[in-house]
Design an enzyme around this catalytic site. Structure first.
Site, mmCIF file in Angstrom:
data_model
loop_
_atom_site.group_PDB
_atom_site.id
_atom_site.type_symbol
_atom_site.label_atom_id
_atom_site.label_comp_id
_atom_site.label_asym_id
_atom_site.label_seq_id
_atom_site.Cartn_x
_atom_site.Cartn_y
_atom_site.Cartn_z
ATOM 1 N N ASP A 107 0.823 -1.208 0.000
ATOM 2 C CA ASP A 107 0.000 0.000 0.000
ATOM 3 C C ASP A 107 0.853 1.253 0.000
ATOM 4 O O ASP A 107 0.439 2.292 -0.512
ATOM 5 C CB ASP A 107 -0.891 0.048 1.254
ATOM 6 C CG ASP A 107 -1.870 -1.111 1.334
ATOM 7 O OD1 ASP A 107 -1.810 -2.000 0.469
ATOM 8 O OD2 ASP A 107 -2.682 -1.116 2.276
ATOM 9 N N ASP A 200 -2.644 5.545 -2.959
ATOM 10 C CA ASP A 200 -1.997 4.398 -2.332
ATOM 11 C C ASP A 200 -1.177 3.692 -3.408
ATOM 12 O O ASP A 200 -1.621 3.594 -4.563
ATOM 13 C CB ASP A 200 -3.041 3.404 -1.797
ATOM 14 C CG ASP A 200 -3.564 3.763 -0.406
ATOM 15 O OD1 ASP A 200 -3.317 4.898 0.050
ATOM 16 O OD2 ASP A 200 -4.231 2.899 0.198
ATOM 17 N N HIS A 248 -7.662 -0.451 -4.143
ATOM 18 C CA HIS A 248 -6.485 -1.177 -4.620
ATOM 19 C C HIS A 248 -6.764 -2.065 -5.835
ATOM 20 O O HIS A 248 -7.726 -2.823 -5.874
ATOM 21 C CB HIS A 248 -5.831 -2.009 -3.506
ATOM 22 C CG HIS A 248 -5.409 -1.125 -2.362
ATOM 23 N ND1 HIS A 248 -5.156 -1.604 -1.116
ATOM 24 C CD2 HIS A 248 -5.200 0.219 -2.303
ATOM 25 C CE1 HIS A 248 -4.809 -0.599 -0.324
ATOM 26 N NE2 HIS A 248 -4.824 0.526 -1.021
ATOM 27 N N ASP A 250 -5.006 -4.598 -6.777
ATOM 28 C CA ASP A 250 -4.461 -5.958 -6.749
ATOM 29 C C ASP A 250 -5.430 -7.050 -6.298
ATOM 30 O O ASP A 250 -5.036 -8.212 -6.155
ATOM 31 C CB ASP A 250 -3.131 -6.011 -5.978
ATOM 32 C CG ASP A 250 -3.224 -5.498 -4.561
ATOM 33 O OD1 ASP A 250 -4.314 -5.094 -4.139
ATOM 34 O OD2 ASP A 250 -2.183 -5.487 -3.869
ATOM 35 N N CYS A 355 -0.532 -7.885 -1.227
ATOM 36 C CA CYS A 355 -0.567 -6.748 -0.280
ATOM 37 C C CYS A 355 0.565 -6.845 0.741
ATOM 38 O O CYS A 355 1.142 -5.835 1.137
ATOM 39 C CB CYS A 355 -1.863 -6.744 0.509
ATOM 40 S SG CYS A 355 -3.359 -6.791 -0.472
HETATM 41 O O1 DAV Z 1 -11.028 -6.193 -2.748
HETATM 42 O O2 DAV Z 1 -10.960 -5.870 -0.660
HETATM 43 C C1 DAV Z 1 -8.167 -5.565 -0.937
HETATM 44 C C2 DAV Z 1 -6.788 -5.086 -1.232
HETATM 45 C C3 DAV Z 1 -6.201 -4.509 -0.042
HETATM 46 N N1 DAV Z 1 -4.842 -4.090 -0.285
HETATM 47 C C4 DAV Z 1 -10.470 -5.753 -1.763
HETATM 48 C C5 DAV Z 1 -9.137 -5.102 -1.933
#
Ligand code: DAV
Length: 377
Positions: A107, A200, A248, A250, A355
């Site tokens: 992040d 982020d 995010h 990813d 992550c």
């Molecule tokens: O789809 O909850 C989570 C990614 C967190 N870095 C989601 C994204």
């Protein structure tokens, strides 16, 4: 003097990586950017405090195990500093009753070639998170003469950076998914204003010369504009998807190898030019498999789509969560060697295998995987 930092994409052979830590993670105190609300698990909206110690221990055990697996594949693993995230913090503009933690380095740290860029972040609780990585970044700077150490402008995060205070989230929670998509996603506006650049690092997908940046609830248009100006040798593209609360890239849209990307089967791309760009350059986009879970585990603010939050060791080898059998099978069928890694206990600390890591070194140079471009995109 050694070369330590180099990574241009998500798939070239990984040689060095940062793996976060669960220690000290907090259910953070409410602030304009975020309100945690877990009434069934002891943290109703407005309350905050440390994550239960048994959960911290379980997450740390899985992270240690993942670090050992990476090392057994010839990857050097670095870890951030343990810090006290329960402290109140302040800048001249505001006070915040608690911080968050340091599980998800992805992040905060964006590695692009020989550069590691500290992201602005958009939550007050995450303002000082970069400090946990400073011992590592200082060491890379001392040892690697080519390392470009960068930090985006520290954001003010005054009330002007948010459309509303915590009441935004109370209103948001009162809407169903479709209403929230109509009200926020289709208007490209969640709680962040365009007062200052905010992003982020995990909203950036690295595809060599092309970077795709998710216009999300934690990355605003000014943040994308800042990244575009900061990386003049790259082509920076805006990515948007049909989901009510985007956070995010990813767990939404990820490359697997040159010519192949995995797309969240529920979150339809909203940028037609993005889909076209992949098509005209002969990339195949496959919808991800169904996740194993119906609901996120207790105290988890991430979605079940952490199933597609994987880490590539190289173009042929991928780490996938141990219980995400459908996702493993799909990747196996696509020609990958799949290495299962138990990681569900880490989810509540802020994410999955992607992550929980930040690239330091992958082999290879910047390459152009999208030689045909679309003017204006
Ligand atoms: O789809 O909850 C989570 C990614 C967190 N870095 C989601 C994204």
């Amino acid at each position: 003097m050694a070369k330590i930092v180099n990574s241009w994409n998500e798939w070239s052979r990984l040689r060095r990586v940062i793996v976060g830590r669960a220690d000290g993670t907090m259910i953070q105190a409410p602030e304009p950017a975020v309100v945690r609300d877990f009434p069934e698990d002891g943290f109703p909206a407005g309350t905050y405090g440390p994550m239960p110690q048994d959960m911290v221990d379980a997450a740390n055990e899985q992270m240690e195990n993942f670090a050992a697996i990476l090392e057994s594949h010839g990857v050097v693993v670095d870890r951030p500093e343990v810090r006290d995230w329960s402290e109140e913090i302040a800048t001249p503009d505001w006070k915040q009753a608690s911080q968050f933690g340091v599980m998800p380095p992805r992040d905060v740290l964006l590695t692009v070639g020989p550069e590691i860029l500290e992201a602005t972040m958009s939550q007050r609780a995450r303002w000082f998170e970069y400090l946990a990585y400073r011992p590592l970044l200082q060491a890379y700077f001392r040892e690697d003469p080519d390392f470009r150490w960068e930090s985006a402008p520290k954001p003010r995060l005054t009330d002007a950076s948010y459309h509303a205070g915590p009441e935004f989230w109370h209103e948001f929670e009162s809407l169903d998914e479709e209403e929230a998509i109509a009200r926020f996603t289709m208007n490209r506006r969640w709680n962040l204003t365009e007062e200052e650049p905010l992003f982020d690092a995990a909203d950036v997908g690295r595809f060599g010369k092309d970077l795709f940046v998710y216009h999300s609830s934690v990355t605003n248009a000014a943040g994308i504009s800042w990244l575009t100006r900061h990386f003049p040798d790259h082509r920076v593209h805006v990515a948007r998807f049909r989901e009510s609360h985007p956070i995010h890239l990813d767990a939404t849209f990820v490359p697997l190898r040159p010519g192949l990307a995995l797309s969240n089967r529920k979150r339809v791309p909203l940028e037609e030019d993005m889909v076209k760009l992949f098509e005209i350059n002969d990339w195949e986009i496959v919808p991800c498999a169904e996740p194993a879970l119906d609901e996120p585990p207790p105290l988890c603010y991430c979605s079940v789509w952490l199933s597609m939050n994987t880490l590539l060791l190289d173009e042929k080898t991928i780490f996938v969560e141990e219980q995400e059998k459908a996702q493993q099978q799909q990747l196996y069928d696509l020609g990958f060697e799949v290495i299962p890694v138990p990681f569900w206990a880490v989810g509540p600390f802020g994410g999955g295998l992607h992550c929980a890591t930040a690239d330091v070194y992958r082999e290879g140079d910047m390459e152009d995987y999208f030689p045909k471009q679309i003017p204006g995109y």
